[in-house]
Design a protein around this motif. Sequence first.
Motif, PDB file in Angstrom:
ATOM      1  N   LEU A   9       0.856  -1.185   0.000  1.00  0.00           N
ATOM      2  CA  LEU A   9       0.000   0.000   0.000  1.00  0.00           C
ATOM      3  C   LEU A   9       0.891   1.234   0.000  1.00  0.00           C
ATOM      4  O   LEU A   9       1.796   1.354   0.825  1.00  0.00           O
ATOM      5  N   SER A  10       0.628   2.149  -0.908  1.00  0.00           N
ATOM      6  CA  SER A  10       1.491   3.319  -1.059  1.00  0.00           C
ATOM      7  C   SER A  10       0.707   4.613  -0.936  1.00  0.00           C
ATOM      8  O   SER A  10      -0.379   4.746  -1.507  1.00  0.00           O
ATOM      9  N   ASP A  11       1.272   5.570  -0.191  1.00  0.00           N
ATOM     10  CA  ASP A  11       0.684   6.907  -0.132  1.00  0.00           C
ATOM     11  C   ASP A  11       1.306   7.833  -1.175  1.00  0.00           C
ATOM     12  O   ASP A  11       1.065   9.040  -1.173  1.00  0.00           O
ATOM     13  N   GLY A  12       2.122   7.273  -2.058  1.00  0.00           N
ATOM     14  CA  GLY A  12       2.733   8.047  -3.125  1.00  0.00           C
ATOM     15  C   GLY A  12       4.011   8.760  -2.744  1.00  0.00           C
ATOM     16  O   GLY A  12       4.634   9.406  -3.588  1.00  0.00           O
ATOM     17  N   ARG A  13       4.446   8.618  -1.495  1.00  0.00           N
ATOM     18  CA  ARG A  13       5.664   9.298  -1.053  1.00  0.00           C
ATOM     19  C   ARG A  13       6.830   8.316  -1.109  1.00  0.00           C
ATOM     20  O   ARG A  13       6.830   7.289  -0.414  1.00  0.00           O
ATOM     21  N   PRO A  14       7.862   8.609  -1.933  1.00  0.00           N
ATOM     22  CA  PRO A  14       8.989   7.676  -2.072  1.00  0.00           C
ATOM     23  C   PRO A  14       9.638   7.307  -0.739  1.00  0.00           C
ATOM     24  O   PRO A  14      10.037   6.151  -0.548  1.00  0.00           O
ATOM     25  N   GLY A  15       9.747   8.285   0.169  1.00  0.00           N
ATOM     26  CA  GLY A  15      10.358   8.003   1.462  1.00  0.00           C
ATOM     27  C   GLY A  15       9.614   6.954   2.258  1.00  0.00           C
ATOM     28  O   GLY A  15      10.184   6.324   3.159  1.00  0.00           O
ATOM     29  N   HIS A  16       8.326   6.755   1.946  1.00  0.00           N
ATOM     30  CA  HIS A  16       7.528   5.737   2.624  1.00  0.00           C
ATOM     31  C   HIS A  16       7.517   4.422   1.848  1.00  0.00           C
ATOM     32  O   HIS A  16       7.807   3.362   2.403  1.00  0.00           O
TER      33      HIS A  16
END
Length: 346
Positions: A9-16
Amino acid sequence: MASLPILILSDGRPGHYHLSEGIAAAIARRRPVAIAWCEARRRAWSGRLLALLVNRQFSPARILGTVFGIDPGRIAKPKLIISAGAETLAANICLARLTGAVNIFYGSLRQFRPDDFALVLSSYAHGPSHPRVAAALKPSKLDPDRLARTGDRPPGPGRPPRLGGLLIGGDAGPIRYGEADWKKLFGFLEASHEALGTRWIVSNSRRTAPEVSDAVQGWARRREGPIESFIDVRRAGAGSLVDVFVRAQAVLCTDDSSSMVSEAIWARLPVLGVRPQQCRFTPEEEGYRRFLSDNGWYRTEPIAALTPALFLARIGEVSPMTDNPLDRLAGLLAERLPQLFDDGAG
């Protein structure tokens, strides 16, 4: 062994999502994996309200549809769900409840409960903790065994690095950089070049002030200056640090970003963090840096105190990892979640 179906699941933030990729890459060291992706952004919904709904067992399907716009029926059933970043917390729990999948989260739980996860990995889980929470270096999919480095001796007193890496961030919360901090830091590059012969690969970050990046860019044009090359993320994009990790023998990193510090440690390089005059770590960040330092992977000093001699002394105190951090993380996962590595988990 069959591939383990993983949903990130991704929030679209590369750092995450890079953290999630690192966890999946660690599992892939021991068994095949098949990774699918799903965007999970809570939009205008408050995290506190979502935690209340999730903790009170509100319908997971309704939360997924109303808050995230996710139709669970259109997602292939995973055996493992991985996510990082606060925006993904509720979606991670809800999908695990609907599918019965094992779920892993990397980060701070806020108002959510650790019992709703099979495992929570955190850079802040130091001291007494919950049985489902474990401390871990921020993961990366980078395999340091694949970095084609030269056989240079580790740097330290009397052994200056031929090429150093400087990773610069910028203002973040209570950490603020003034003109004097940048002047002193870049003055150190000049001094280390003159005293030690060290040249530097410099990389900025998204939070670096434009005027600072522009100054570095101009300075890097000096052919015989201390900056060998400048990797400008405004043009190079994400993932551009690999060149630093391949070529540098040591890394200097501004202390506003524990992620940049962690990436350099993961690459098995000696790392010295440097902090501006106006710097106050949260108790959690202070604990994470203590964890890194206690393991011998990292030291930190004020920018104002930085000299070539001090740099060599502190870098010489660091003992980079000798094993592969992907294997280290895979071992932790196998210890906590052995079912992921059974033949029947595919």
